[in-house]
Design a protein around this motif. Structure first.
Motif, PDB file in Angstrom:
ATOM      1  N   CYS A 245       0.565  -1.085  -0.314  1.00  0.00           N
ATOM      2  CA  CYS A 245       0.097   0.134  -0.153  1.00  0.00           C
ATOM      3  C   CYS A 245       0.750   1.297  -0.110  1.00  0.00           C
ATOM      4  N   ALA A 246       0.231   1.787  -0.826  1.00  0.00           N
ATOM      5  CA  ALA A 246       1.483   3.722  -0.707  1.00  0.00           C
ATOM      6  C   ALA A 246      -0.248   4.559  -1.050  1.00  0.00           C
ATOM      7  N   PHE A 247       0.495   5.782   0.015  1.00  0.00           N
ATOM      8  CA  PHE A 247      -0.552   7.149  -0.174  1.00  0.00           C
ATOM      9  C   PHE A 247       0.107   7.631  -1.202  1.00  0.00           C
ATOM     10  N   SER A 248      -0.797   8.702  -1.773  1.00  0.00           N
ATOM     11  CA  SER A 248       0.091   9.896  -2.530  1.00  0.00           C
ATOM     12  C   SER A 248       0.494  11.006  -2.019  1.00  0.00           C
ATOM     13  N   PRO A 249       0.880  11.459  -2.530  1.00  0.00           N
ATOM     14  CA  PRO A 249       2.029  13.412  -1.482  1.00  0.00           C
ATOM     15  C   PRO A 249       1.008  13.320  -0.903  1.00  0.00           C
ATOM     16  N   ASP A 250      -0.128  13.801  -1.510  1.00  0.00           N
ATOM     17  CA  ASP A 250      -0.866  14.565  -0.661  1.00  0.00           C
ATOM     18  C   ASP A 250      -2.279  13.739   0.767  1.00  0.00           C
ATOM     19  N   GLY A 251      -1.320  12.760   0.517  1.00  0.00           N
ATOM     20  CA  GLY A 251      -2.710  12.020   1.739  1.00  0.00           C
ATOM     21  C   GLY A 251      -3.862  11.640   1.272  1.00  0.00           C
ATOM     22  N   GLU A 252      -4.153  12.305   0.197  1.00  0.00           N
ATOM     23  CA  GLU A 252      -5.783  12.134   0.114  1.00  0.00           C
ATOM     24  C   GLU A 252      -5.691  10.521  -0.556  1.00  0.00           C
ATOM     25  N   LEU A 270     -12.082   9.207   2.720  1.00  0.00           N
ATOM     26  CA  LEU A 270     -13.710   8.831   2.606  1.00  0.00           C
ATOM     27  C   LEU A 270     -13.474   7.007   2.237  1.00  0.00           C
ATOM     28  N   GLY A 271     -13.208   6.405   2.577  1.00  0.00           N
ATOM     29  CA  GLY A 271     -12.102   5.323   2.383  1.00  0.00           C
ATOM     30  C   GLY A 271     -13.376   4.364   1.433  1.00  0.00           C
ATOM     31  N   GLU A 353     -12.908  20.997  -4.739  1.00  0.00           N
ATOM     32  CA  GLU A 353     -11.626  20.452  -5.326  1.00  0.00           C
ATOM     33  C   GLU A 353      -9.984  19.874  -4.324  1.00  0.00           C
ATOM     34  N   GLU A 354      -9.881  20.977  -3.685  1.00  0.00           N
ATOM     35  CA  GLU A 354      -9.033  20.487  -2.637  1.00  0.00           C
ATOM     36  C   GLU A 354      -9.392  19.489  -1.445  1.00  0.00           C
ATOM     37  N   GLY A 355     -10.498  19.597  -1.546  1.00  0.00           N
ATOM     38  CA  GLY A 355     -11.758  18.787  -0.017  1.00  0.00           C
ATOM     39  C   GLY A 355     -11.755  20.052   1.082  1.00  0.00           C
ATOM     40  N   LEU A 356     -11.601  21.279   0.711  1.00  0.00           N
ATOM     41  CA  LEU A 356     -11.992  22.550   2.450  1.00  0.00           C
ATOM     42  C   LEU A 356     -13.202  22.745   2.175  1.00  0.00           C
ATOM     43  N   GLU A 357     -14.366  21.590   1.914  1.00  0.00           N
ATOM     44  CA  GLU A 357     -15.482  22.267   1.563  1.00  0.00           C
ATOM     45  C   GLU A 357     -16.087  22.754   2.434  1.00  0.00           C
ATOM     46  N   LYS A 358     -15.548  22.739   4.073  1.00  0.00           N
ATOM     47  CA  LYS A 358     -15.896  23.370   5.691  1.00  0.00           C
ATOM     48  C   LYS A 358     -15.835  24.901   5.386  1.00  0.00           C
ATOM     49  N   SER A 388     -10.435  25.571  13.896  1.00  0.00           N
ATOM     50  CA  SER A 388      -9.304  24.126  13.169  1.00  0.00           C
ATOM     51  C   SER A 388      -7.544  24.705  13.058  1.00  0.00           C
ATOM     52  N   VAL A 389      -6.506  24.571  14.117  1.00  0.00           N
ATOM     53  CA  VAL A 389      -5.219  24.875  13.414  1.00  0.00           C
ATOM     54  C   VAL A 389      -4.862  23.920  11.810  1.00  0.00           C
ATOM     55  N   GLY A 390      -5.263  22.559  12.068  1.00  0.00           N
ATOM     56  CA  GLY A 390      -5.274  21.951  11.397  1.00  0.00           C
ATOM     57  C   GLY A 390      -5.058  21.880  10.231  1.00  0.00           C
ATOM     58  N   LEU A 391      -6.884  23.080  10.288  1.00  0.00           N
ATOM     59  CA  LEU A 391      -7.255  22.734   9.340  1.00  0.00           C
ATOM     60  C   LEU A 391      -6.617  24.010   8.073  1.00  0.00           C
ATOM     61  N   ARG A 392      -6.668  25.221   9.389  1.00  0.00           N
ATOM     62  CA  ARG A 392      -5.501  26.581   8.800  1.00  0.00           C
ATOM     63  C   ARG A 392      -4.053  26.232   7.984  1.00  0.00           C
ATOM     64  N   GLY A 393      -3.641  25.632   8.461  1.00  0.00           N
ATOM     65  CA  GLY A 393      -2.658  24.816   8.218  1.00  0.00           C
ATOM     66  C   GLY A 393      -2.448  24.028   6.403  1.00  0.00           C
ATOM     67  N   ARG A 394      -3.850  23.155   6.494  1.00  0.00           N
ATOM     68  CA  ARG A 394      -4.300  23.082   5.113  1.00  0.00           C
ATOM     69  C   ARG A 394      -4.069  23.393   4.262  1.00  0.00           C
ATOM     70  N   LEU A 395      -5.196  24.480   4.681  1.00  0.00           N
ATOM     71  CA  LEU A 395      -5.120  25.623   3.539  1.00  0.00           C
ATOM     72  C   LEU A 395      -4.046  26.266   3.597  1.00  0.00           C
ATOM     73  N   LEU A 396      -3.421  26.938   4.228  1.00  0.00           N
ATOM     74  CA  LEU A 396      -1.908  26.868   3.682  1.00  0.00           C
ATOM     75  C   LEU A 396      -0.861  26.742   2.507  1.00  0.00           C
ATOM     76  N   ARG A 397      -1.306  25.546   3.260  1.00  0.00           N
ATOM     77  CA  ARG A 397      -0.067  24.292   1.975  1.00  0.00           C
ATOM     78  C   ARG A 397      -0.968  23.740   0.615  1.00  0.00           C
ATOM     79  N   ARG A 398      -1.885  24.384   0.950  1.00  0.00           N
ATOM     80  CA  ARG A 398      -3.006  24.097  -0.906  1.00  0.00           C
ATOM     81  C   ARG A 398      -2.674  25.395  -1.200  1.00  0.00           C
ATOM     82  N   VAL A 399      -2.434  26.578  -0.585  1.00  0.00           N
ATOM     83  CA  VAL A 399      -2.373  28.022  -1.687  1.00  0.00           C
ATOM     84  C   VAL A 399      -1.507  27.885  -1.896  1.00  0.00           C
ATOM     85  N   ASN A 400      -0.285  27.485  -1.243  1.00  0.00           N
ATOM     86  CA  ASN A 400       1.409  27.996  -1.628  1.00  0.00           C
ATOM     87  C   ASN A 400       1.333  26.187  -2.957  1.00  0.00           C
ATOM     88  N   ALA A 401       0.815  25.135  -3.214  1.00  0.00           N
ATOM     89  CA  ALA A 401       0.830  24.562  -3.550  1.00  0.00           C
ATOM     90  C   ALA A 401       0.460  24.706  -5.398  1.00  0.00           C
TER      91      ALA A 401
END
Length: 481
Positions: A245-252, A270-271, A353-358, A388-401
């Motif tokens: 098994c292997a994850f994609s680089p973004d873990g999605e 989502l599984g 698209e980036e899974g940030l619907e929230k 959410s600190v985690g959600l903020r961090g994820r957003l910034l990573r997506r913007v930078n990417a």
């Protein structure tokens, strides 16, 4: 849609492992060899390939995070370190009892090398000195799976008795999941990302086994600093033992290969099953995902390696995604519109698209368009009221990417110091496992900050370790740009 790009048939025995670097694909086989291919030239084999120093079949191989080194292990009880640039054998690491080695791993900062053996031990070597640091008994059964956590401060072992165990670097047990897989574990891997919620770390771990199951676990640190492992998904789309098994680089995404000859691709959050690939003639023994391309490699007992390209987020081919995006601008990131030209609707579609619907309602309320999205920073994201600190961090990573995608010459995010957001010249690793520009983190510590700039957790030590692998990768990137 997932399309087959290439089929590589150079090995003369079963393919047991495959691994990607940013520019290369390596494969290992029961024929005792490793083969190395260039991902940038249509997966042509490099002149120094094959690598043939092992005396028995190769069980596992992996690249360092910078892509400059390749580690392999074999039934011969040896872990070999190679130069990925020249194919030169740099080090021969011998297990103390010469027990067959079934799996190997490099830490994210390339400071340690790890190998699991058939006698139930895990050996660790220092990368720089190549000296054996420890050889620890972790099971009465064979160790067939192991991986470092993304922070590099822990590792997981999986054994033929079915247990999964979480260890610190001194091989002190942090958590154990007895019978995680009935009849035995076959592989385990961490998602590259982790989240921080209320100053607690949270990782995702995937494991697979002889029970025909692919499982996703949440590995987290609780308020007492104890580590827990909770089952998030148990995935059963394959009808026979799951071998890799292997994850994609973004873990999605999560990819797996099985004895039923199939390759499955899941939405890891989502599984849900997205694709099933059935082009191999025998067991699928190995899967790998490229760190920078939408490309998968799968190896099989049929002696072949298939290289696949993944399409758009919803399964389109690249051409279909391009066409769909330009018909109504529903997928602006694929249409290559300049970020500054995005409308508020474009931004909201991108969030989905980036899974940030929230965050859609938050962005609507603040009327954020493309220009404002490009100016988001750690401070302005906090002002949006995202708790959410985690959600903020994820957003910034997506913007930078996203900004890096629209400007090919922009440095990868992990080349930038998390404190200054500037290209690092002298990267060092702090006790939190993150890399910083030396001057910046030293200034942070001198300012009486005894906590991590990234996690806000206390730093166990202020000792800083040079990240030579990252420095080398930055130097190579600068020479190319």
């Amino acid at each position: 849609m997932v399309s087959l790009l290439h089929t590589l048939r150079d090995h003369t025995d079963e393919v047991r492992c495959c691994s990607f670097s940013p520019s290369l694909l390596a494969t290992g086989s029961g024929d005792k060899s490793l083969r190395v291919y260039s991902a940038s030239t249509g997966f042509t084999e490099l002149p120094f390939s094959p690598l043939t120093a092992h005396g028995y079949g190769v069980h596992c191989c992996c690249f360092s995070s910078c892509g400059g080194y390749l580690l392999s292990c074999s039934t011969d009880g040896l872990a070999l370190l190679w130069s990925a640039d020249t194919g030169e054998l740099l080090a021969t690491l011998e297990h103390p009892s010469r027990s067959p080695l079934r799996v190997c791993a490099l830490s994210p900062d390339s400071s340690r090398m790890l190998a699991g053996a058939c006698d139930g031990t895990v050996a660790q070597w220092d990368f720089r000195s190549r000296k054996l640091l420890s050889c620890s008994a972790v099971s009465e059964a064979s160790v067939v799976a192991c991986c470092f956590s993304p922070c590099g401060q822990m590792f997981v072992s999986g054994c033929t008795n079915g247990d999964l165990k979480l260890w610190d670097l001194q091989a002190s047990l942090l958590n154990s999941q007895k019978d995680a897989h009935d009849l035995g574990v076959t592989c385990c891997t961490f998602a590259p990302q982790f989240t921080i919620e209320e100053c607690a770390l949270e990782f995702r771990l995937a494991s697979c086994g002889q029970d025909s199951r692919l499982k996703i676990w949440i590995v987290a640190q609780d308020e007492r600093d104890a580590w827990t492992m909770k089952l998030l998904h148990s995935l059963a789309a394959q009808s026979a033992p799951v071998l890799s098994c292997a994850f994609s680089p973004d873990g999605e995404l999560l990819v797996s290969g099985s004895v039923d000859k199939s390759v499955t691709i899941y939405n890891a959050n989502l599984g849900t099953l997205l694709h099933t690939l059935k082009q191999h003639d025998r067991y699928v023994t190995a899967v790998a995902v490229s760190p920078h391309q939408a490309v998968i490699a799968t190896g099989s007992m049929d002696r072949s390696v298939n290289v696949w390209r993944m399409g758009g987020e919803l399964g389109e081919t690249e051409a279909e995604a391009q066409q769909a995006s330009c018909q109504g601008r529903k997928l602006p990131v694929h249409c290559r519109l300049l970020l500054a030209d995005w409308t508020e609707e474009d931004v909201q579609n991108w969030l989905c698209e980036e899974g940030l619907e929230k965050l859609v309602d938050v962005f609507k309320a603040n009327n954020i368009d493309g220009e404002e999205l490009s100016r988001l920073s750690k401070e302005t994201v906090t002002e949006l009221g995202i708790e959410s600190v985690g959600l903020r961090g994820r957003l910034l990573r997506r913007v930078n990417a996203l900004k890096a995608e629209q400007n090919g010459s922009e440095a990868p995010d992990h080349f930038l110091c998390p404190i200054t957001r500037e290209l690092m010249k002298d990267p060092v690793i702090a006790a939190d496992g993150f890399s910083y520009e030396r001057e910046s983190i030293e200034s942070w510590i001198r300012g009486k900050h005894k906590t991590s700039p990234m996690t806000n957790l206390p730093l166990r030590t202020t000792l800083l370790t040079p990240n030579r692998s990252l420095k080398m990768a930055i130097t190579h990137w600068k020479s190319d740009h």
